[in-house]
Design an enzyme around this catalytic site. Structure first.
Site, PDB file in Angstrom:
ATOM      1  N   TYR A 104      12.623  -8.835  -4.396  1.00 35.02           N
ATOM      2  CA  TYR A 104      13.186  -9.302  -3.133  1.00 35.02           C
ATOM      3  C   TYR A 104      14.118 -10.504  -3.227  1.00 35.02           C
ATOM      4  CZ  TYR A 104       9.517  -6.273  -1.382  1.00 35.02           C
ATOM      5  OH  TYR A 104       8.710  -5.199  -1.141  1.00 35.02           O
ATOM      6  N   GLU A 141       1.425   4.885  -6.854  1.00 38.75           N
ATOM      7  CA  GLU A 141       1.053   4.685  -5.452  1.00 38.75           C
ATOM      8  C   GLU A 141       2.065   5.356  -4.536  1.00 38.75           C
ATOM      9  OE1 GLU A 141       2.121   0.677  -3.678  1.00 38.75           O
ATOM     10  OE2 GLU A 141       2.091   0.153  -5.816  1.00 38.75           O
ATOM     11  N   GLY A 173       9.927  -0.702   2.195  1.00 33.71           N
ATOM     12  CA  GLY A 173      10.809  -1.797   2.560  1.00 33.71           C
ATOM     13  C   GLY A 173      12.167  -1.311   3.008  1.00 33.71           C
TER      14      GLY A 173
END
Length: 324
Positions: free
Chosen positions: A230, A284, A290
């Site tokens: 990020y 996962e 996001g």
């Protein structure tokens, strides 16, 4: 430009008054604020009557009182991605984006997800799931003997790489456990798969769901951490680096994993490829991926000709309830 795999002919005005749910109270609040504000701006740009709504600041009942017709969930982590918010929206009767209550709850729990995939023989790294009470110093020392080194130590109910450590030696294990226990009371210990990290997004539901192009992630030092996800601009996101047959295999595996969990709307699976034979292993499934400037679903959508505002509008148009 590749033909988009979905119908983008959507009447924005017909979608009504829309709440973009962002922020929240999870450890992923900062990421959610970035995602939500991006979605909000995109929806407004294409003519949607969209408004920011932070559940950490206002009660969810206000959604009903304020006359919202549907909700775009841009919340990540607990309270937004784990089925609890979805259940509240079901009760309020407000259609929402993404997976329903059950799929959200299962996918948010990485350990339970692996158990579900295991019932159908889908490949996922060998693992141990241990509760806080079991994690004595002696038991922690035994884990590398069972899984090998390195060991990936995770709090299974968090996302965005929060609380995750790659323990490369016995001396790293206790610190990794202590960090993860700050976020969860049960920890997931996973055998480290040495090789490329990839991700693959899915749009749609059931047999009509489609997989977007596979993205290879090359992070600085091979560590796709919160910082490298990020903040840093050094991480590379690459398309077309895999042989066509392997990419198709990954896409089919991800579609099966997505459908097995009962996901809908959209999702993104993260995988590792074993360097020795390039076999993919599922890690996962993210049911509320996001939507920041660094995020992977918008990048994959762009690769097939779907611009960010179009993607947000399409996802919003898929909002629905579990109950019929």
């Amino acid at each position: 430009m590749t033909t988009p795999p979905i119908d983008l002919n959507i009447d924005a005005a017909a979608l009504g008054k829309v709440a973009v749910l962002l922020g929240g109270g999870s450890a992923e609040r900062p990421v959610s604020l970035m995602s939500g504000n991006g979605v909000l701006a995109a929806l407004r740009a294409v003519g949607v009557d969209a408004h920011a709504f932070d559940p950490a600041e206002r009660p969810l009942q206000a959604l009903q009182a304020d006359g919202f017709d549907r909700a775009f969930i841009a919340l990540h982590g607990r309270g937004g991605e784990d089925g609890t918010l979805q259940g509240a929206l079901e009760w309020l009767g407000i259609p929402y984006t993404g997976s329903g209550v059950t799929a959200s709850g299962v996918a948010m729990d990485k350990t339970m997800t692996k158990r579900v995939w295991g019932t159908e023989g889908l490949p996922t790294p060998p693992y141990l799931a241990l509760a806080r009470a079991e994690l004595t110093r002696e038991r922690i020392r035994q884990i590398p003997d069972e899984l090998g080194l390195p060991v990936i130590v995770k709090p299974p109910h968090e996302g965005s790489s929060i609380g995750i450590t790659k323990a490369v030696g016995y001396s790293d294990m206790q610190g990794a456990v202590d960090l993860a226990l700050g976020f969860d009371d049960e920890l997931l210990f996973e055998q480290c798969i040495d090789g490329p990290e990839v991700t693959c997004a899915v749009l749609g539901q059931g047999e009509s769901a489609v997989a977007l192009p596979v993205v290879e992630i090359r992070a600085a030092g091979g560590d796709y951490s919160y910082e490298n996800k990020y903040v840093s601009n050094d991480t590379q996101y690459l398309f077309g680096t895999l042989p066509a047959a392997l990419e198709a295999e990954i896409q089919q595996l991800v579609l099966k994993a997505y459908r097995l969990l009962g996901c809908r709307g959209w999702g993104r699976a993260d995988l590792m490829l074993r360097k020795a034979d390039m076999k993919p292993f599922l890690l996962e499934m993210n049911t509320s991926p996001g939507m920041t400037s660094h995020s992977l679903v918008p990048k994959a959508a762009q690769a097939v000709g779907i611009a960010y505002p179009q993607l947000c509008l399409w996802l919003l148009a898929q909002a629905r309830l579990d109950r019929r």
